[in-house]
Scaffold this motif. Structure first.
Motif, PDB file in Angstrom:
ATOM      1  N   ASP A  51      -2.191  -0.424   4.882  1.00 23.49           N
ATOM      2  CA  ASP A  51      -2.328  -1.689   5.596  1.00 23.49           C
ATOM      3  C   ASP A  51      -1.829  -2.861   4.753  1.00 23.49           C
ATOM      4  O   ASP A  51      -1.808  -2.805   3.513  1.00 23.49           O
ATOM      5  CB  ASP A  51      -3.797  -1.949   5.948  1.00 23.49           C
ATOM      6  CG  ASP A  51      -4.278  -1.112   7.126  1.00 23.49           C
ATOM      7  OD1 ASP A  51      -3.461  -0.377   7.719  1.00 23.49           O
ATOM      8  OD2 ASP A  51      -5.480  -1.188   7.447  1.00 23.49           O
ATOM      9  N   GLY A  52      -1.469  -3.949   5.433  1.00 25.92           N
ATOM     10  CA  GLY A  52      -1.030  -5.152   4.762  1.00 25.92           C
ATOM     11  C   GLY A  52      -2.082  -5.676   3.798  1.00 25.92           C
ATOM     12  O   GLY A  52      -3.272  -5.710   4.101  1.00 25.92           O
ATOM     13  N   GLY A  53      -1.623  -6.078   2.612  1.00 25.31           N
ATOM     14  CA  GLY A  53      -2.507  -6.646   1.612  1.00 25.31           C
ATOM     15  C   GLY A  53      -3.373  -5.647   0.873  1.00 25.31           C
ATOM     16  O   GLY A  53      -4.247  -6.036   0.086  1.00 25.31           O
ATOM     17  N   GLY A  73       8.646  -1.042   5.050  1.00 21.41           N
ATOM     18  CA  GLY A  73       7.926  -2.027   4.257  1.00 21.41           C
ATOM     19  C   GLY A  73       8.226  -1.939   2.770  1.00 21.41           C
ATOM     20  O   GLY A  73       9.025  -1.111   2.320  1.00 21.41           O
ATOM     21  N   ASP A  74       7.575  -2.828   2.013  1.00 25.10           N
ATOM     22  CA  ASP A  74       7.793  -2.931   0.564  1.00 25.10           C
ATOM     23  C   ASP A  74       6.519  -2.561  -0.177  1.00 25.10           C
ATOM     24  O   ASP A  74       5.437  -3.048   0.163  1.00 25.10           O
ATOM     25  CB  ASP A  74       8.182  -4.371   0.181  1.00 25.10           C
ATOM     26  CG  ASP A  74       9.513  -4.812   0.767  1.00 25.10           C
ATOM     27  OD1 ASP A  74      10.211  -3.957   1.342  1.00 25.10           O
ATOM     28  OD2 ASP A  74       9.834  -6.004   0.662  1.00 25.10           O
ATOM     29  N   VAL A  86       9.477  -3.257  -7.013  1.00 22.06           N
ATOM     30  CA  VAL A  86       9.211  -3.150  -5.579  1.00 22.06           C
ATOM     31  C   VAL A  86      10.137  -2.071  -5.036  1.00 22.06           C
ATOM     32  O   VAL A  86      11.345  -2.087  -5.299  1.00 22.06           O
ATOM     33  CB  VAL A  86       9.447  -4.489  -4.859  1.00 22.06           C
ATOM     34  CG1 VAL A  86       9.303  -4.316  -3.350  1.00 22.06           C
ATOM     35  CG2 VAL A  86       8.476  -5.554  -5.362  1.00 22.06           C
ATOM     36  N   ILE A  87       9.547  -1.121  -4.316  1.00 20.61           N
ATOM     37  CA  ILE A  87      10.376  -0.098  -3.672  1.00 20.61           C
ATOM     38  C   ILE A  87      10.286  -0.285  -2.164  1.00 20.61           C
ATOM     39  O   ILE A  87       9.228  -0.612  -1.626  1.00 20.61           O
ATOM     40  CB  ILE A  87       9.972   1.335  -4.080  1.00 20.61           C
ATOM     41  CG1 ILE A  87       8.482   1.622  -3.818  1.00 20.61           C
ATOM     42  CG2 ILE A  87      10.315   1.593  -5.533  1.00 20.61           C
ATOM     43  CD1 ILE A  87       8.108   3.070  -4.028  1.00 20.61           C
ATOM     44  N   ASN A 108       1.922  -5.970  -0.706  1.00 15.14           N
ATOM     45  CA  ASN A 108       1.611  -7.395  -0.834  1.00 15.14           C
ATOM     46  C   ASN A 108       1.838  -8.194   0.439  1.00 15.14           C
ATOM     47  O   ASN A 108       1.449  -9.360   0.516  1.00 15.14           O
ATOM     48  CB  ASN A 108       2.429  -8.011  -1.972  1.00 15.14           C
ATOM     49  CG  ASN A 108       1.864  -7.667  -3.336  1.00 15.14           C
ATOM     50  OD1 ASN A 108       0.709  -7.263  -3.447  1.00 15.14           O
ATOM     51  ND2 ASN A 108       2.675  -7.818  -4.370  1.00 15.14           N
ATOM     52  N   ASP A 109       2.473  -7.585   1.444  1.00 19.63           N
ATOM     53  CA  ASP A 109       2.718  -8.265   2.715  1.00 19.63           C
ATOM     54  C   ASP A 109       1.496  -8.071   3.613  1.00 19.63           C
ATOM     55  O   ASP A 109       1.244  -6.968   4.099  1.00 19.63           O
ATOM     56  CB  ASP A 109       3.977  -7.699   3.371  1.00 19.63           C
ATOM     57  CG  ASP A 109       4.363  -8.459   4.642  1.00 19.63           C
ATOM     58  OD1 ASP A 109       3.502  -9.174   5.196  1.00 19.63           O
ATOM     59  OD2 ASP A 109       5.512  -8.316   5.086  1.00 19.63           O
TER      60      ASP A 109
END
Length: 238
Positions: A51-53, A73-74, A86-87, A108-109
Protein backbone atom coordinates in the motif's frame (compact mmCIF):
# COMPACT_ATOMS: atom_id res chain seq x y z
CA UNK A 1 10.55 -37.63 -21.08
CA UNK A 2 10.00 -34.16 -19.67
CA UNK A 3 8.43 -33.75 -16.25
CA UNK A 4 6.14 -30.90 -15.23
CA UNK A 5 4.39 -29.52 -12.18
CA UNK A 6 1.44 -27.14 -12.45
CA UNK A 7 0.84 -24.43 -9.85
CA UNK A 8 -2.44 -22.64 -10.50
CA UNK A 9 -2.68 -19.06 -9.24
CA UNK A 10 -5.39 -19.87 -6.71
CA UNK A 11 -3.31 -22.62 -5.06
CA UNK A 12 -0.67 -20.17 -3.82
CA UNK A 13 -0.35 -19.15 -0.20
CA UNK A 14 -1.76 -15.74 0.70
CA UNK A 15 -0.94 -13.36 3.52
CA UNK A 16 -2.89 -10.13 3.98
CA UNK A 17 -1.23 -7.82 6.49
CA UNK A 18 -3.47 -4.86 5.69
CA UNK A 19 -0.66 -2.84 4.14
CA UNK A 20 0.79 -5.87 2.31
CA UNK A 21 -0.92 -8.50 0.17
CA UNK A 22 1.49 -11.34 -0.61
CA UNK A 23 0.78 -14.35 -2.80
CA UNK A 24 3.39 -17.03 -2.22
CA UNK A 25 4.28 -19.75 -4.74
CA UNK A 26 6.34 -21.60 -2.12
CA UNK A 27 6.21 -22.02 1.65
CA UNK A 28 7.02 -18.70 3.29
CA UNK A 29 6.49 -17.26 6.78
CA UNK A 30 2.96 -18.29 7.85
CA UNK A 31 2.31 -20.32 4.68
CA UNK A 32 3.64 -23.87 4.93
CA UNK A 33 3.04 -26.58 2.38
CA UNK A 34 5.54 -29.49 2.47
CA UNK A 35 4.89 -30.10 -1.25
CA UNK A 36 5.68 -26.47 -2.09
CA UNK A 37 9.09 -25.85 -0.50
CA UNK A 38 11.06 -24.95 -3.64
CA UNK A 39 11.59 -25.67 -7.31
CA UNK A 40 15.23 -26.69 -7.46
CA UNK A 41 17.30 -23.71 -6.38
CA UNK A 42 14.24 -21.43 -6.53
CA UNK A 43 13.17 -21.03 -2.90
CA UNK A 44 10.78 -18.03 -2.88
CA UNK A 45 8.52 -16.38 -5.44
CA UNK A 46 6.30 -13.83 -3.73
CA UNK A 47 3.86 -11.68 -5.70
CA UNK A 48 3.57 -8.63 -3.43
CA UNK A 49 1.40 -5.50 -3.36
CA UNK A 50 2.45 -2.77 -0.91
CA UNK A 51 0.00 0.00 0.00
CA UNK A 52 0.95 3.64 -0.47
CA UNK A 53 3.17 5.03 2.26
CA UNK A 54 3.96 1.57 3.66
CA UNK A 55 6.79 -0.93 3.43
CA UNK A 56 9.14 -3.47 4.96
CA UNK A 57 11.21 -2.20 7.89
CA UNK A 58 14.88 -3.07 8.21
CA UNK A 59 15.36 -6.85 8.38
CA UNK A 60 18.26 -9.29 7.90
CA UNK A 61 19.17 -11.87 5.25
CA UNK A 62 22.16 -14.15 4.75
CA UNK A 63 23.31 -16.76 2.24
CA UNK A 64 20.57 -16.11 -0.28
CA UNK A 65 20.42 -14.47 -3.70
CA UNK A 66 17.50 -12.02 -3.59
CA UNK A 67 15.96 -10.60 -6.76
CA UNK A 68 13.26 -7.93 -6.99
CA UNK A 69 11.32 -7.26 -10.19
CA UNK A 70 8.98 -4.23 -9.88
CA UNK A 71 5.74 -4.48 -11.85
CA UNK A 72 4.02 -1.21 -10.87
CA UNK A 73 5.03 1.83 -8.86
CA UNK A 74 8.31 2.85 -7.22
CA UNK A 75 9.97 1.00 -4.35
CA UNK A 76 12.64 2.70 -2.27
CA UNK A 77 15.52 0.49 -1.13
CA UNK A 78 18.04 1.08 1.67
CA UNK A 79 20.60 -1.40 3.01
CA UNK A 80 23.51 -1.87 5.38
CA UNK A 81 25.94 -1.55 2.44
CA UNK A 82 24.91 2.15 2.26
CA UNK A 83 22.93 1.71 -0.93
CA UNK A 84 19.91 3.98 -1.42
CA UNK A 85 17.95 3.44 -4.60
CA UNK A 86 14.49 3.50 -6.15
CA UNK A 87 13.44 0.57 -8.30
CA UNK A 88 10.49 0.80 -10.70
CA UNK A 89 8.89 -1.12 -13.53
CA UNK A 90 11.57 -1.89 -16.10
CA UNK A 91 14.27 -2.32 -13.44
CA UNK A 92 15.66 -5.47 -11.83
CA UNK A 93 17.54 -5.60 -8.54
CA UNK A 94 19.79 -8.39 -7.26
CA UNK A 95 21.43 -8.76 -3.87
CA UNK A 96 23.83 -11.43 -2.69
CA UNK A 97 23.15 -11.57 1.05
CA UNK A 98 26.22 -13.74 1.70
CA UNK A 99 27.67 -13.20 5.16
CA UNK A 100 24.70 -11.00 6.07
CA UNK A 101 22.91 -7.77 5.20
CA UNK A 102 20.06 -5.64 6.50
CA UNK A 103 17.70 -3.83 4.16
CA UNK A 104 14.36 -2.04 4.01
CA UNK A 105 11.89 -1.43 1.20
CA UNK A 106 9.26 1.32 1.20
CA UNK A 107 6.55 2.70 -1.02
CA UNK A 108 6.90 6.45 -0.50
CA UNK A 109 3.96 7.33 -2.77
CA UNK A 110 0.94 7.56 -0.46
CA UNK A 111 -1.48 7.52 -3.39
CA UNK A 112 -0.31 4.45 -5.33
CA UNK A 113 0.33 0.78 -4.66
CA UNK A 114 3.63 -0.88 -5.50
CA UNK A 115 3.55 -4.34 -7.06
CA UNK A 116 6.70 -6.41 -7.33
CA UNK A 117 8.04 -9.96 -7.44
CA UNK A 118 10.37 -10.97 -4.62
CA UNK A 119 12.46 -14.00 -5.60
CA UNK A 120 15.00 -15.93 -3.54
CA UNK A 121 17.52 -18.31 -5.11
CA UNK A 122 19.79 -20.62 -3.11
CA UNK A 123 23.43 -19.65 -3.90
CA UNK A 124 26.16 -21.99 -5.08
CA UNK A 125 28.67 -20.25 -2.78
CA UNK A 126 28.11 -19.56 0.91
CA UNK A 127 29.37 -16.63 2.96
CA UNK A 128 30.31 -14.45 0.01
CA UNK A 129 30.86 -10.73 0.47
CA UNK A 130 27.43 -9.07 0.24
CA UNK A 131 26.77 -7.16 -2.97
CA UNK A 132 24.06 -5.06 -4.60
CA UNK A 133 23.21 -4.64 -8.27
CA UNK A 134 20.43 -2.79 -10.07
CA UNK A 135 19.89 -2.04 -13.75
CA UNK A 136 17.20 -0.53 -15.97
CA UNK A 137 16.10 -2.78 -18.82
CA UNK A 138 14.97 -1.87 -22.32
CA UNK A 139 11.33 -2.97 -22.43
CA UNK A 140 11.43 -3.16 -26.24
CA UNK A 141 13.90 -6.04 -25.96
CA UNK A 142 11.19 -8.38 -24.65
CA UNK A 143 8.57 -7.60 -27.33
CA UNK A 144 7.92 -10.90 -29.13
CA UNK A 145 11.27 -12.28 -27.92
CA UNK A 146 12.95 -13.42 -24.73
CA UNK A 147 14.95 -10.77 -22.89
CA UNK A 148 17.67 -12.15 -20.62
CA UNK A 149 17.59 -10.19 -17.35
CA UNK A 150 19.76 -12.36 -15.06
CA UNK A 151 22.60 -14.86 -15.43
CA UNK A 152 25.59 -16.29 -13.51
CA UNK A 153 28.00 -14.16 -15.57
CA UNK A 154 28.86 -10.54 -14.66
CA UNK A 155 29.75 -9.89 -18.32
CA UNK A 156 26.44 -11.19 -19.67
CA UNK A 157 23.11 -9.38 -20.18
CA UNK A 158 21.20 -8.41 -17.05
CA UNK A 159 22.17 -8.66 -13.39
CA UNK A 160 24.16 -11.64 -12.08
CA UNK A 161 23.97 -13.92 -9.05
CA UNK A 162 25.99 -16.70 -7.41
CA UNK A 163 24.07 -19.54 -9.05
CA UNK A 164 23.81 -21.19 -12.49
CA UNK A 165 20.48 -19.46 -13.08
CA UNK A 166 19.06 -17.44 -15.96
CA UNK A 167 15.92 -15.28 -15.98
CA UNK A 168 14.12 -14.18 -19.14
CA UNK A 169 11.12 -11.88 -19.57
CA UNK A 170 8.83 -11.97 -22.59
CA UNK A 171 5.95 -9.75 -23.70
CA UNK A 172 4.35 -11.46 -26.68
CA UNK A 173 1.57 -10.52 -29.05
CA UNK A 174 -1.21 -13.03 -29.67
CA UNK A 175 -0.11 -16.18 -31.55
CA UNK A 176 3.63 -15.48 -31.18
CA UNK A 177 5.64 -18.53 -30.13
CA UNK A 178 9.26 -19.41 -29.47
CA UNK A 179 11.46 -22.30 -28.42
CA UNK A 180 13.33 -22.03 -25.14
CA UNK A 181 16.47 -24.10 -24.68
CA UNK A 182 17.36 -24.83 -21.06
CA UNK A 183 20.71 -23.24 -20.34
CA UNK A 184 22.49 -26.00 -18.44
CA UNK A 185 22.14 -29.75 -18.14
CA UNK A 186 20.33 -30.59 -14.91
CA UNK A 187 18.43 -27.30 -14.85
CA UNK A 188 14.68 -26.86 -15.04
CA UNK A 189 12.48 -23.85 -15.76
CA UNK A 190 9.74 -22.33 -13.61
CA UNK A 191 7.52 -20.34 -15.97
CA UNK A 192 5.41 -17.70 -14.19
CA UNK A 193 2.68 -15.97 -16.19
CA UNK A 194 2.34 -12.28 -15.38
CA UNK A 195 -0.56 -11.55 -17.70
CA UNK A 196 -2.59 -13.16 -20.46
CA UNK A 197 -2.84 -16.77 -21.61
CA UNK A 198 0.22 -18.81 -22.51
CA UNK A 199 0.61 -22.41 -23.69
CA UNK A 200 3.72 -24.44 -22.84
CA UNK A 201 3.98 -27.88 -24.46
CA UNK A 202 0.18 -28.01 -24.65
CA UNK A 203 -0.50 -26.86 -21.07
CA UNK A 204 -2.63 -23.71 -20.98
CA UNK A 205 -1.65 -21.17 -18.32
CA UNK A 206 -3.38 -17.96 -17.28
CA UNK A 207 -2.32 -14.91 -15.30
CA UNK A 208 -0.29 -15.85 -12.20
CA UNK A 209 -0.31 -19.57 -13.04
CA UNK A 210 3.07 -21.30 -13.13
CA UNK A 211 4.50 -24.42 -14.74
CA UNK A 212 7.73 -26.10 -13.70
CA UNK A 213 9.36 -28.18 -16.43
CA UNK A 214 12.53 -30.31 -16.24
CA UNK A 215 14.20 -33.42 -17.66
CA UNK A 216 14.07 -31.83 -21.10
CA UNK A 217 16.39 -29.77 -23.31
CA UNK A 218 13.82 -27.34 -24.67
CA UNK A 219 10.14 -26.51 -24.82
CA UNK A 220 7.73 -24.36 -26.84
CA UNK A 221 6.03 -21.33 -25.34
CA UNK A 222 3.12 -19.72 -27.23
CA UNK A 223 1.00 -16.69 -26.43
CA UNK A 224 -2.71 -17.45 -26.96
CA UNK A 225 -3.49 -13.80 -26.14
CA UNK A 226 -1.28 -10.79 -25.55
CA UNK A 227 0.83 -12.11 -22.68
CA UNK A 228 3.74 -11.35 -20.39
CA UNK A 229 5.76 -14.00 -18.54
CA UNK A 230 8.94 -14.75 -16.59
CA UNK A 231 11.12 -17.82 -17.14
CA UNK A 232 13.32 -18.86 -14.18
CA UNK A 233 15.99 -21.38 -15.27
CA UNK A 234 17.62 -22.97 -12.19
CA UNK A 235 19.52 -26.11 -11.15
CA UNK A 236 17.19 -28.84 -9.94
CA UNK A 237 19.93 -30.19 -7.67
CA UNK A 238 22.33 -27.84 -5.94
Amino acid sequence: MSQTILHKAETRGHANHGWLSSYQSFSFAGYYNPERMNFGALRVLNDDTVDGGMGFGEHPHDNMEIISIPLEGDLQHKDSMHNKAVIKNGDIQAMSAGTGIYHSEYNNDRNSDVKFLQIWIYPNKRNVTPRYDQISLNLADRHNKLQQVLSPNPDDAGVWIHQDAWFHLGKFDKDISTEYTIKKEGNGVYAFILDGEVEINGQVLNSRDALGIWDTDQFTIKANTEAEFLLIDVPMKF
